[in-house]
Design a protein around this motif. Structure first.
Motif, mmCIF file in Angstrom:
data_model
loop_
_atom_site.group_PDB
_atom_site.id
_atom_site.type_symbol
_atom_site.label_atom_id
_atom_site.label_comp_id
_atom_site.label_asym_id
_atom_site.label_seq_id
_atom_site.Cartn_x
_atom_site.Cartn_y
_atom_site.Cartn_z
ATOM 1 N N ASN A 21 0.995 -1.479 0.011
ATOM 2 C CA ASN A 21 -0.218 -0.035 0.178
ATOM 3 C C ASN A 21 0.685 1.085 -0.376
ATOM 4 N N LYS A 22 2.122 1.203 0.661
ATOM 5 C CA LYS A 22 2.707 2.523 0.725
ATOM 6 C C LYS A 22 4.204 2.024 0.027
ATOM 7 N N SER A 23 5.040 3.178 0.139
ATOM 8 C CA SER A 23 6.750 2.476 -0.615
ATOM 9 C C SER A 23 6.837 3.157 1.116
ATOM 10 N N GLY A 24 8.430 2.669 1.674
ATOM 11 C CA GLY A 24 9.208 2.997 2.744
ATOM 12 C C GLY A 24 10.574 3.766 2.354
ATOM 13 N N LEU A 25 10.849 3.737 3.635
ATOM 14 C CA LEU A 25 11.901 4.571 3.473
ATOM 15 C C LEU A 25 13.025 4.180 2.243
ATOM 16 N N VAL A 26 13.212 3.119 2.657
ATOM 17 C CA VAL A 26 14.308 2.854 0.860
ATOM 18 C C VAL A 26 13.349 1.789 0.422
ATOM 19 N N ARG A 27 13.885 2.523 -1.521
ATOM 20 C CA ARG A 27 12.764 1.805 -2.301
ATOM 21 C C ARG A 27 14.642 1.346 -3.379
ATOM 22 N N MET A 28 13.317 1.127 -4.351
ATOM 23 C CA MET A 28 15.426 0.446 -5.207
ATOM 24 C C MET A 28 14.602 0.681 -6.136
ATOM 25 N N CYS A 29 15.016 0.772 -7.633
ATOM 26 C CA CYS A 29 15.014 0.762 -9.354
ATOM 27 C C CYS A 29 15.973 -0.202 -9.657
ATOM 28 N N THR A 30 15.899 -0.178 -10.725
ATOM 29 C CA THR A 30 17.062 -1.226 -11.472
ATOM 30 C C THR A 30 17.273 0.011 -12.911
ATOM 31 N N PHE A 31 18.214 -0.113 -13.299
ATOM 32 C CA PHE A 31 18.855 0.710 -14.728
ATOM 33 C C PHE A 31 19.147 -0.451 -15.727
ATOM 34 N N HIS A 32 18.741 -0.260 -16.850
ATOM 35 C CA HIS A 32 18.539 -0.832 -17.947
ATOM 36 C C HIS A 32 18.876 -0.609 -18.674
ATOM 37 N N PRO A 33 19.020 -0.415 -20.356
ATOM 38 C CA PRO A 33 19.033 0.405 -22.081
ATOM 39 C C PRO A 33 17.805 0.886 -22.093
ATOM 40 N N SER A 34 16.654 0.485 -21.488
ATOM 41 C CA SER A 34 15.091 0.812 -22.100
ATOM 42 C C SER A 34 14.905 1.872 -21.087
ATOM 43 N N SER A 86 8.921 16.916 2.966
ATOM 44 C CA SER A 86 8.080 17.551 4.015
ATOM 45 C C SER A 86 8.231 15.868 5.062
ATOM 46 N N SER A 87 9.140 15.703 5.118
ATOM 47 C CA SER A 87 9.133 13.868 5.607
ATOM 48 C C SER A 87 10.602 14.897 7.486
ATOM 49 N N ILE A 88 10.491 14.066 8.604
ATOM 50 C CA ILE A 88 11.791 14.206 9.539
ATOM 51 C C ILE A 88 12.870 13.245 9.044
ATOM 52 N N HIS A 89 12.172 12.190 8.614
ATOM 53 C CA HIS A 89 13.222 10.472 8.503
ATOM 54 C C HIS A 89 14.103 10.422 6.879
ATOM 55 N N ASN A 90 15.492 9.949 6.844
ATOM 56 C CA ASN A 90 15.967 10.168 5.469
ATOM 57 C C ASN A 90 15.533 8.621 4.782
ATOM 58 N N TYR A 91 15.611 9.153 3.278
ATOM 59 C CA TYR A 91 15.172 8.181 2.254
ATOM 60 C C TYR A 91 16.782 7.712 1.409
ATOM 61 N N TYR A 92 16.315 6.464 1.442
ATOM 62 C CA TYR A 92 16.842 6.109 -0.085
ATOM 63 C C TYR A 92 16.821 5.493 -0.816
ATOM 64 N N LEU A 93 17.816 5.673 -1.839
ATOM 65 C CA LEU A 93 17.010 5.092 -3.021
ATOM 66 C C LEU A 93 18.311 4.233 -3.429
ATOM 67 N N ILE A 94 18.320 3.255 -3.745
ATOM 68 C CA ILE A 94 19.159 1.733 -4.079
ATOM 69 C C ILE A 94 19.173 2.260 -5.821
ATOM 70 N N ILE A 95 19.853 2.137 -6.727
ATOM 71 C CA ILE A 95 19.892 2.190 -7.572
ATOM 72 C C ILE A 95 21.210 0.261 -8.750
ATOM 73 N N ASP A 96 20.337 -0.646 -9.028
ATOM 74 C CA ASP A 96 20.675 -1.458 -9.198
ATOM 75 C C ASP A 96 21.328 -1.461 -10.355
ATOM 76 N N GLU A 97 22.495 -2.706 -10.493
ATOM 77 C CA GLU A 97 22.834 -2.450 -12.199
ATOM 78 C C GLU A 97 22.955 -0.727 -13.009
ATOM 79 N N PHE A 98 23.650 0.506 -11.424
ATOM 80 C CA PHE A 98 23.877 1.403 -12.145
ATOM 81 C C PHE A 98 24.111 1.544 -13.314
#
Length: 749
Positions: free
Chosen positions: A478-491, A528-540
């Motif tokens: 239902n909701k994304s967390g403070l730690v999120r992840m995406c993957t880079f690829h040619p498209s 708008s948040s007091i927390h730290n957010y982390y984005l993990i980019i796999d296969e950078f």
């Protein structure tokens, strides 16, 4: 509103609890008591009396039926005076005159009493009665639910009532005068008949007492509070007494929270005591609480310490106050400058402990050890100081009203790879983990992000979080967390990461709208948040990173966070908040970091992850020591593959399952055949001569340029083990190697 919502809730809950426990008199009983008092002592009755009858009616001792007796002592079925606030204690001259046991009339002061004639006593009673009647009329004229300003005006009018004798206090200034009027007008006056009590309980309710002096000026606050709570004033004052106990004094102990002062505070906190030094003057528990006692302490200080006369006087006052004036039940506030370190109640008497530097001590029960800045406390250079300023007293009460959060033991200091990642993020806000395949880059990126987010959001390690707290970190469906992840690829492009056009059908027509991408959405939440957010980019390095990042390149550096850059599609400004961190992973077998866009590379820190043979420990399968074997394979890669071989090593995670070394030879065979050998074929560009040098010519048929798949048949596993070791016989002599045959003999023999 006079009361804040939390205080309203607290007082109402305490009221309901008091009702259940039977701590409150019924309104019927209270009204009966009030009715009996008014019938007997209302102004009209007093106005009808004169002479000796008036004197006896107001002050007669022997009859036990006088106004003075009812106000101070009477407690029976007819009237329970204690219900309506006490004026007991002190001298009988609080009423200006009293009748002795012998029947004499006495006036004067407690220190200088004098007997007067009955006529003189009657004159005094008449004067008091006239004041009483005028004050009562002023109270009657005051409207119900009067404002603070109206009570302030009432206080002034009461002070202008003509006194019977200028040498004595106004009727409205004495406790019995206030009690008399409160019994006549219980909906207009509280039953705290001492001005200090009135202010104490207002502060306890977090209501700032009004400025000015007098017993009537605070009543407007109590009237308003009772109205907000929907209860009579007498119930309000009763629950305040029950909840907060008797008033006490407030003291401030000032220390320097560094060097010796820090040591002093740590000792006091852990030993549940407050303490001061000056140990050389000895035990002062028998020093009288008088001027002579203060002088005695000053002489002791002068004889033991080399101080100037003013400094000796100041030091003596501090020690004297500490030992003689701070009493059991008093509150002590520990401060360092404008910083509150803790507060507690004194629970015992002064003691002297000669064996310790802080020898003068008082036991304390700490109420709060919250460490916080408080600019509202008055400035003083005195180490021991009685707090009297209303502003400081309110600051103390607000501090005490906050829930005490017991200090958690400090989190373990991060070490190893997570510590390196943390260091780079603190310095640059973005980091790339790079290295050969199978070295745990994604694993460490996720582990570091979750650990750092947990410490930032909850001051806990990730493993200690509750399930609900973990959902805040990891998110759910239902909701994304403070730690999120995406993957880079040619498209993967700019439109996925920042913003781009997305097609949709509206009213049967194809339309294109600008929609936010992954990173832009994250920045909007983080802003708008007091927390730290982390984005993990796999296969950078698999994506076209300069195109994906676009304008972000301008504002992602740490010193440019929160600066806006205009986005060309939407025309909106993009800002990267300082609480956004990026952790990328990059496989050097695909592309070296030297091939990354130079501008992008400058904006990232880098942490290299190489094969870690220690993780495999002493694990072995069928006589093959996994760590030593992988080390030998990688050494051979360095010798045979070429100048880029360091980026093409085999990572240790190929030989792990669920974080533990492989234990099943069949799984090892599958990893070797399906993962490691194909990877080596790619590294060697199908140069089977090089493959043979790395894996051995038994596994690699160099002449036929093929893999000897027959060795992977379970019936040939013994041959496969020999084939894997033939190029590296020395690894069987390593500390990690075990004599599997000897183990079998021990098990069977």
């Amino acid at each position: 509103m006079v009361l804040d919502s939390k205080m309203q809730t607290d007082l109402l809950q305490f009221y309901e609890e008091s009702v259940r426990k039977g701590d409150l008199q019924s309104l019927t009983s209270i009204n009966n008591n009030l009715s009996n008092f008014r019938k007997k002592f209302n102004p009209e009755v007093l106005a009808s009396l004169d002479g000796k009858a008036l004197l006896e009616y107001m002050h007669g001792k022997n009859s036990r039926d006088s106004l003075a007796y009812w106000l101070e002592f009477k407690n029976d079925e007819e009237f329970e005076t204690n219900i309506f606030g006490s004026i007991g204690g002190g001298s009988a001259l609080k009423f200006y005159i009293y009748q002795s046991r012998k029947g004499d009339w006495v006036t004067g002061s407690p220190q200088k009493q004098k007997i007067i004639t009955e006529d003189e006593a009657i004159r005094i009673a008449r004067g008091q009665r006239e004041e009483l009647l005028e004050c009562s009329k002023l109270m009657g004229d005051l409207p119900e639910n009067a404002s603070d300003a109206e009570y302030e005006e009432l206080q002034k009018k009461l002070l202008n009532v003509k006194r019977m004798d200028p040498a004595f206090a106004y009727f409205s200034q004495v406790s019995w005068g206030h009690k008399y009027l409160s019994l006549l007008y219980p909906s207009k006056l509280d039953d705290f008949h001492n001005a200090n009590y009135q202010r104490f309980y207002l502060r306890k309710a977090l209501v700032m007492p009004p400025e000015g002096v007098g017993r009537f000026i605070c009543a407007g606050k109590y009237v308003a509070m009772a109205k907000e709570l929907g209860m009579p004033i007498i119930y309000l004052t009763t629950i305040l007494r029950l909840k907060y106990g008797r008033p006490y004094n407030y003291w401030r102990i000032s220390i320097n929270d560094d060097g010796p002062g820090k040591k002093q505070w740590e000792w006091m906190r852990s030993n549940n005591s407050i303490a001061i030094s000056w140990s050389d003057i000895g035990d002062i528990s028998q020093t009288p609480d008088s001027r002579s006692g203060l002088d005695s302490i000053k002489k002791s200080i002068e004889s033991q310490y080399s101080l100037s006369p003013p400094a000796s006087t100041k030091a003596a006052q501090q020690v004297f106050y500490f030992a003689n004036r701070i009493n059991e039940g008093d509150l002590v506030l520990i401060t360092s400058g404008y910083h509150i370190l803790g507060a507690g109640n004194v629970i015992g008497n002064y003691s002297y402990v000669p064996s310790y530097e802080l020898s003068h001590q008082l036991p304390v029960e700490w109420l709060s050890l919250n460490d916080e800045e408080a600019m509202g406390i008055e400035d003083t250079d005195l180490p021991v100081y009685q707090i009297t300023s209303q502003g400081t007293l309110m600051t103390v009460e607000k501090y005490l009203n906050k829930p005490y959060v017991a200090p958690q033991p400090p989190l373990p200091i991060l070490t190893g790879i997570i510590s390196r990642i943390q260091s780079v993020l603190e310095r640059k806000s973005q980091v790339i983990l790079y290295g050969p395949p199978g070295t745990g880059k994604t694993y460490w990126a996720e582990k570091a992000a979750k650990e750092l987010a947990s410490r930032s959001a909850f001051n806990k390690s990730f493993k200690d979080l509750t399930e609900e707290e973990k959902r805040v970190i990891e998110g759910d469906k239902n909701k994304s967390g403070l730690v999120r992840m995406c993957t880079f690829h040619p498209s993967f492009g700019y439109e996925d990461f920042i913003e781009g056009y997305r097609s949709m059908v509206e009213n049967g027509q194809m339309v294109f709208n600008v929609e936010d991408g992954i990173f832009k959405k994250l920045c909007a939440e983080a802003a708008s948040s007091i927390h730290n957010y982390y984005l993990i980019i796999d296969e950078f390095n698999r994506g076209d990173t300069p195109r994906i990042f676009g304008e972000l390149m301008t504002i992602m550096e740490k010193d440019k966070r929160n600066k806006p850059v205009l986005l060309p599609l939407s025309g909106n400004a993009l800002r990267v908040p300082p609480n956004v961190f990026i952790i990328g992973t990059m496989n050097t077998a695909d592309k070296s970091i030297s091939l990354l866009d130079a501008a992008l590379r400058r904006r990232f820190g880098f942490v290299e992850l190489m094969p870690d043979y220690d993780i495999l420990g002493n694990a072995q399968i069928n006589g093959i020591p996994l760590g030593a074997w992988l080390d030998a394979i990688n050494s051979s890669i360095l010798d045979n593959v070429g100048p880029d071989a360091r980026n093409l090593l085999i990572g240790h995670t190929y030989l792990l399952e669920n974080g533990q070394p492989l234990k099943d030879f069949s799984k090892f065979c599958r990893v070797l055949r399906d993962d490691i050998i194909p990877l080596l074929e790619e590294y060697c560009y199908e140069d089977y001569d090089k493959l043979g040098k790395i894996l051995g010519t038994t596994i690699i048929d160099v002449k036929q340029q093929r893999i000897n798949d027959g060795l992977f048949d379970p019936s040939k596993w013994d041959n496969l083990v020999d084939a894997l070791l033939v190029n590296y016989p020395d690894i069987t002599k390593s500390p990690q190697a075990h004599d599997s045959t000897g183990e079998e003999e021990q098990l069977t023999g």
